[in-house]
Design an enzyme around this catalytic site. Structure first.
Site, PDB file in Angstrom:
ATOM      1  N   ARG A 141     -55.039  12.159  11.483  1.00  0.00           N
ATOM      2  CA  ARG A 141     -55.387  10.787  11.916  1.00  0.00           C
ATOM      3  C   ARG A 141     -55.193   9.742  10.826  1.00  0.00           C
ATOM      4  O   ARG A 141     -55.794   8.679  10.837  1.00  0.00           O
ATOM      5  CB  ARG A 141     -56.822  10.734  12.442  1.00  0.00           C
ATOM      6  CG  ARG A 141     -57.049  11.674  13.610  1.00  0.00           C
ATOM      7  CD  ARG A 141     -58.372  11.413  14.301  1.00  0.00           C
ATOM      8  NE  ARG A 141     -58.516  12.325  15.421  1.00  0.00           N
ATOM      9  CZ  ARG A 141     -59.045  13.543  15.319  1.00  0.00           C
ATOM     10  NH1 ARG A 141     -59.487  13.975  14.164  1.00  0.00           N
ATOM     11  NH2 ARG A 141     -59.121  14.309  16.372  1.00  0.00           N
ATOM     12  N   GLU A 205     -29.606  -7.773   8.274  1.00  0.00           N
ATOM     13  CA  GLU A 205     -31.040  -8.149   8.282  1.00  0.00           C
ATOM     14  C   GLU A 205     -31.316  -9.250   7.250  1.00  0.00           C
ATOM     15  O   GLU A 205     -32.205 -10.078   7.443  1.00  0.00           O
ATOM     16  CB  GLU A 205     -31.919  -6.918   8.021  1.00  0.00           C
ATOM     17  CG  GLU A 205     -31.703  -5.747   8.993  1.00  0.00           C
ATOM     18  CD  GLU A 205     -32.407  -5.888  10.353  1.00  0.00           C
ATOM     19  OE1 GLU A 205     -32.860  -7.003  10.689  1.00  0.00           O
ATOM     20  OE2 GLU A 205     -32.480  -4.874  11.077  1.00  0.00           O
TER      21      GLU A 205
HETATM   22  P1  NAD Z   1     -30.550   5.283   7.654  1.00  0.00           P
HETATM   23  O1  NAD Z   1     -31.938   5.566   7.307  1.00  0.00           O
HETATM   24  O2  NAD Z   1     -29.890   6.132   8.680  1.00  0.00           O
HETATM   25  O3  NAD Z   1     -29.673   5.289   6.315  1.00  0.00           O
HETATM   26  C1  NAD Z   1     -28.297   5.041   6.404  1.00  0.00           C
HETATM   27  C2  NAD Z   1     -27.471   6.160   5.769  1.00  0.00           C
HETATM   28  O4  NAD Z   1     -27.461   5.989   4.345  1.00  0.00           O
HETATM   29  C3  NAD Z   1     -28.007   7.550   6.021  1.00  0.00           C
HETATM   30  O5  NAD Z   1     -26.924   8.431   6.165  1.00  0.00           O
HETATM   31  C4  NAD Z   1     -28.762   7.854   4.736  1.00  0.00           C
HETATM   32  O6  NAD Z   1     -28.905   9.225   4.492  1.00  0.00           O
HETATM   33  C5  NAD Z   1     -27.864   7.213   3.722  1.00  0.00           C
HETATM   34  N1  NAD Z   1     -28.468   6.805   2.468  1.00  0.00           N
HETATM   35  C6  NAD Z   1     -29.730   6.342   2.256  1.00  0.00           C
HETATM   36  N2  NAD Z   1     -29.844   5.927   1.005  1.00  0.00           N
HETATM   37  C7  NAD Z   1     -28.676   6.140   0.393  1.00  0.00           C
HETATM   38  C8  NAD Z   1     -28.184   5.884  -0.914  1.00  0.00           C
HETATM   39  N3  NAD Z   1     -28.924   5.257  -1.816  1.00  0.00           N
HETATM   40  N4  NAD Z   1     -26.919   6.237  -1.206  1.00  0.00           N
HETATM   41  C9  NAD Z   1     -26.135   6.812  -0.261  1.00  0.00           C
HETATM   42  N5  NAD Z   1     -26.526   7.055   0.989  1.00  0.00           N
HETATM   43  C10 NAD Z   1     -27.786   6.711   1.312  1.00  0.00           C
HETATM   44  O7  NAD Z   1     -30.388   3.763   8.174  1.00  0.00           O
HETATM   45  P2  NAD Z   1     -31.022   2.400   7.694  1.00  0.00           P
HETATM   46  O8  NAD Z   1     -29.999   1.380   7.992  1.00  0.00           O
HETATM   47  O9  NAD Z   1     -31.583   2.482   6.343  1.00  0.00           O
HETATM   48  O10 NAD Z   1     -32.257   2.219   8.687  1.00  0.00           O
HETATM   49  C11 NAD Z   1     -32.049   2.077  10.057  1.00  0.00           C
HETATM   50  C12 NAD Z   1     -33.335   2.432  10.768  1.00  0.00           C
HETATM   51  O11 NAD Z   1     -34.364   1.541  10.378  1.00  0.00           O
HETATM   52  C13 NAD Z   1     -33.228   2.348  12.269  1.00  0.00           C
HETATM   53  O12 NAD Z   1     -33.802   3.495  12.839  1.00  0.00           O
HETATM   54  C14 NAD Z   1     -34.039   1.119  12.618  1.00  0.00           C
HETATM   55  O13 NAD Z   1     -34.620   1.192  13.878  1.00  0.00           O
HETATM   56  C15 NAD Z   1     -35.069   1.133  11.536  1.00  0.00           C
HETATM   57  N6  NAD Z   1     -35.661  -0.173  11.272  1.00  0.00           N
HETATM   58  C16 NAD Z   1     -37.017  -0.242  11.211  1.00  0.00           C
HETATM   59  C17 NAD Z   1     -37.629  -1.432  10.923  1.00  0.00           C
HETATM   60  C18 NAD Z   1     -39.118  -1.475  10.769  1.00  0.00           C
HETATM   61  O14 NAD Z   1     -39.676  -2.579  10.683  1.00  0.00           O
HETATM   62  N7  NAD Z   1     -39.793  -0.348  10.676  1.00  0.00           N
HETATM   63  C19 NAD Z   1     -36.867  -2.590  10.699  1.00  0.00           C
HETATM   64  C20 NAD Z   1     -35.472  -2.486  10.754  1.00  0.00           C
HETATM   65  C21 NAD Z   1     -34.890  -1.265  11.046  1.00  0.00           C
END
Ligand code: NAD
Ligand code: GLY
Length: 381
Positions: A141, A205
């Protein structure tokens, strides 16, 4: 509702900490307030983590891509704290942001006899961050967690504000919780290993923050897009800092999205439909948001809120960030259906986040015919 935000109103204070290259932005949420530390090399900085870990164990949650890049460095930084450290490595990708993968975290925590004071550390992008935060909200929780975002998107957006969760085949991020981290530690040097397509997704973003809240920041992005595309250190740090200031301010005003926080979803109503409609992972989240912002700008212009010159500026900057400009052809009915599941829909009526100028967002219902016109004008032929 019309929301105008300017940095001059900000209650957020950015301050240089003991580490002269580290910037701190505070998320002002009373007894759940927390710092966002931003700077190169923070993943190696034991002192940055120390105040936020009180229990005797730490569980790092990461994925198969990030673990070999940064897992060992993080463990080395944490070792002097004398805690039991374990790591769970998840499969990589948006398509794994679902129940089975979430269960891997719970399996790990139970096998490790994690207790109520175990701190989870999310090491990775938004997918790892959203899932780790949700696991932290649910395990016993609620246990503490720290965000260590390693993508631009996660540093400027997903690690801040406490939205956690997973996807459902019928809707993006539909299962989740609001649950704030103890701290966000954003090592900007980790972005140097990010593939260009992921960097561009994060820029979507960044652009969003300028468009919804800060015309001056949007103008800065226009002027510095080449440096941002090249992951220039100073440009990236500025973009992360200002994005975190804007997002923190909105979250502090409306943590659970009763009103103003919805402006952070600019571009997401169309974007989530693209992601779910194509199947999660086909387009990156940031790519869908970039294209969704163009669709929202088209709709804003159709409604007479945004002039052609402003819309043209938005198209130019999204193109310069190497984001897709045309939406996929899912069919009008499918778009409408997917958008009606979106969380911003109330009793089936979709609320749109539109612009009535660069730096000014508005939350409003829109006539179906106008939405259909935008879909027709925006999709690939
Ligand atoms: P992701 O987490 O899939 O990362 C993108 C890719 O980059 C992945 O293959 C990851 O393994 C790789 N990666 C990560 N760090 C790396 C690095 N330093 N060097 C090389 N590769 C690396 O995608 P993202 O764009 O980071 O996040 C997208 C997600 O975030 C979506 O699911 C979206 O819905 C969510 N999101 C959430 C919020 C929130 O407020 N919680 C806001 C915006 C987006
Ligand atoms: N990315 C939308 C929010 O955090 O509210």
């Amino acid at each position: 509702m019309i929301i105008t935000l300017s940095l001059a109103d900000s209650a957020i204070h950015s301050a240089l900490s003991h580490n002269t290259t580290m910037i701190t932005v505070n998320v002002d949420l009373g007894d759940r307030a927390y710092p966002i530390h931003i700077g190169p090399g923070l993943i190696d900085d034991t002192a940055c983590f120390a105040p936020h870990i009180t229990g005797s164990s730490i569980a790092i949650v990461t994925n198969t891509t990030v673990e070999p890049l940064y897992g060992e460095r993080l463990r080395r930084a944490l070792a002097p704290l004398g805690k039991k450290i374990s790591t769970v490595v998840l499969p990589d990708g948006e398509s794994h942001k679902q129940w089975e993968t979430l269960n891997l975290i719970f399996d790990h925590l139970l096998l490790q006899h994690a207790d109520r004071k175990t701190t989870l550390i999310a090491l990775g992008g938004g997918v790892v961050g959203d899932m780790t935060g949700f696991a932290a909200a649910c395990y016993m929780r609620g246990v503490p967690f720290i965000q260590v975002p390693t993508t631009l998107l996660a540093q400027v957006d997903s690690s801040v504000g406490g939205k956690t969760g997973i996807n459902h085949p019928h809707g993006k991020n539909m299962i989740g919780a609001f649950y704030q981290p103890q701290a966000v530690i954003a090592d900007t040097a980790t972005l140097r290993t990010l593939p260009p397509r992921e960097l561009a997704a994060g820029l979507a973003e960044v652009i969003k923050h300028g468009l919804i809240a800060d015309a001056g920041f949007f103008a800065w992005i226009e002027a510095n897009i080449a440096a941002l595309n090249q992951c220039d250190d100073a440009a990236i740090i500025h973009a992360v800092r200002v994005s975190c200031e804007i997002k923190s301010r909105v979250v502090a005003a409306d943590e659970r999205e009763g009103g103003v926080r919805a402006i952070l979803n600019f571009g997401h109503t169309f974007g989530h439909a693209i992601e779910a409609g194509l199947g999660y992972g086909e387009w990156l989240h940031g790519e869908a948001v970039g294209c969704g912002m163009l669709m929202a700008a088209d709709l804003s212009q159709r409604l007479g809120l945004l002039d052609a010159a402003a819309r043209e500026r938005i198209v130019r900057v999204v193109a310069a960030a190497h984001l897709p400009l045309r939406a996929p052809e899912l069919g009008e009915a499918r778009y409408i259906d997917l958008m009606s599941v979106d969380k911003k829909a109330e009793a089936g009526a979709v609320k749109f986040i539109l612009l009535d100028g660069v730096g000014h967002a508005r939350i409003t219902g829109v006539d179906d015919a106008q939405v259909r016109a935008t879909l027709a004008a925006s999709t690939q032929h």
